[in-house]
Design a protein around this motif. Sequence first.
Motif, mmCIF file in Angstrom:
data_model
loop_
_atom_site.group_PDB
_atom_site.id
_atom_site.type_symbol
_atom_site.label_atom_id
_atom_site.label_comp_id
_atom_site.label_asym_id
_atom_site.label_seq_id
_atom_site.Cartn_x
_atom_site.Cartn_y
_atom_site.Cartn_z
ATOM 1 N N ASP A 154 5.149 -3.470 -6.534
ATOM 2 C CA ASP A 154 6.592 -3.371 -6.806
ATOM 3 C C ASP A 154 7.393 -4.215 -5.818
ATOM 4 N N VAL A 156 7.191 4.588 -5.764
ATOM 5 C CA VAL A 156 6.794 3.180 -5.858
ATOM 6 C C VAL A 156 5.299 3.052 -6.107
ATOM 7 N N LYS A 157 4.894 1.868 -6.479
ATOM 8 C CA LYS A 157 3.471 1.597 -6.643
ATOM 9 C C LYS A 157 3.191 0.189 -6.104
ATOM 10 N N GLU A 158 1.932 -0.075 -5.842
ATOM 11 C CA GLU A 158 1.550 -1.380 -5.293
ATOM 12 C C GLU A 158 1.992 -2.509 -6.222
ATOM 13 N N LYS A 183 0.833 -1.186 0.000
ATOM 14 C CA LYS A 183 0.000 0.000 0.000
ATOM 15 C C LYS A 183 0.877 1.248 0.000
ATOM 16 N N VAL A 184 0.396 2.286 -0.705
ATOM 17 C CA VAL A 184 1.116 3.559 -0.770
ATOM 18 C C VAL A 184 0.182 4.671 -0.318
ATOM 19 N N THR A 185 0.661 5.498 0.618
ATOM 20 C CA THR A 185 -0.102 6.671 1.058
ATOM 21 C C THR A 185 0.773 7.906 0.898
ATOM 22 N N PHE A 241 3.971 8.354 -4.248
ATOM 23 C CA PHE A 241 3.364 7.747 -5.435
ATOM 24 C C PHE A 241 4.276 7.848 -6.657
ATOM 25 N N ASP A 242 5.255 8.795 -6.611
ATOM 26 C CA ASP A 242 6.200 8.944 -7.726
ATOM 27 C C ASP A 242 7.390 8.005 -7.595
ATOM 28 N N VAL A 280 4.773 3.964 3.137
ATOM 29 C CA VAL A 280 4.564 2.827 2.236
ATOM 30 C C VAL A 280 4.583 1.553 3.092
#
Length: 390
Positions: free
Chosen positions: A76, A72-74, A37-39, A69-70, A43
Amino acid sequence: MEENQELEQELAMEDVLKNYDFKKIHTGEIIKGSVLKVTNDEVIVNINYFSDGIINKDELSFESDVNPFDVVKEGDEISVKIISTDDGEGNVVLSKKQADEASIWDSVDDAKKEGKTVVVKVKSETKGGLIASYKGLRVFIPGSQAAARRIELNTLVGQELEVKLTECDKVKKNIVASRRVIEEAEIEAKKNELWSGLTVGEKREGKVTRLAKFGAFVDIGGVEGLVHVSDLSWKRVNNPEEVVSVGDTVNVFIQSVDREKNRLSLALKDVATNPWTLVESKMKTGDVVEGKVLKFTTFGAFVEVADGVEGLVHLSEISDENIAKPSEVLEIGQTVKVKVLSIDAANHKMSLSIKDAVEKSKEYLQYTDNEEESTLGDLLKDKLSGVKFE
């Protein structure tokens, strides 16, 4: 029945525990994880442990105020370093930045050992040089190593430069790099290529780099050659400044190439317009021509009889009088009549005489005067015949 349920639960727990290895979780260790998850502030990462790991925003990247969000992303898979096995709430504290740093240092060490180049971005100018960044690591480029030639350091700020690492100390976190060694290698390679392609007689464009009493130095694209003062023009040149100036773009001819000594001889005068090639067809021994006195020597005077063509009037050929030096009867720039005694066009030599030219002129004048006198007498004799004077 109850025994069977307990057995099933134990087996299920064993299956779950197979997916975890608690003994490998240690502070300072670098492990792999999957982003769950990314907030905006953190992370969440699955590190295959009984609790997930958390990366705070500040530990995501070397860049300040970065947007998670720039980075990493879910889904990865990333490398992370364990900062703490328990943050007090059962979570593992992680750092992507520190894990990346360790990996980057490994690549830096390899580049240094193997002599490979890396690309850095110049961030700022500092005392003695430049501060650059290589994947977040601080790199120092000394001012003397910023370029092969003198350059204003501030013009490089914001640019990406290919550099070679000269020092690498992971403990002290010190990296020193050089752009100069790369440029010098490129210049040397270009020189070698240019040297191998030079052909005697060919014409090249170049730029005048400096002047000396004996000639002018011209750069023809990385290789500097000398145009001797005698090869600047077919006319006599006393000082190179009479013909060229530093910075002039000129066309020169390759005269000789000595690769072993790195010597290149050039000519600015056009060999195709050699005035001496026309001398023998326009002048011959015995001709009397007009010329200009250019230079005095202890043994005579040089007289220019055509553009770029001059001959020597020996001291004994200047006058019938006994003189000690040419300046007693001649002046620089004076126009005189000279008789051609000999011509050696191949070696650009000509022997002249002023006194013989004067004697020949006197003979001509005497002959012309006698001829005119005789013609006038004959005419008068016919016309005055029978005329009486009182």
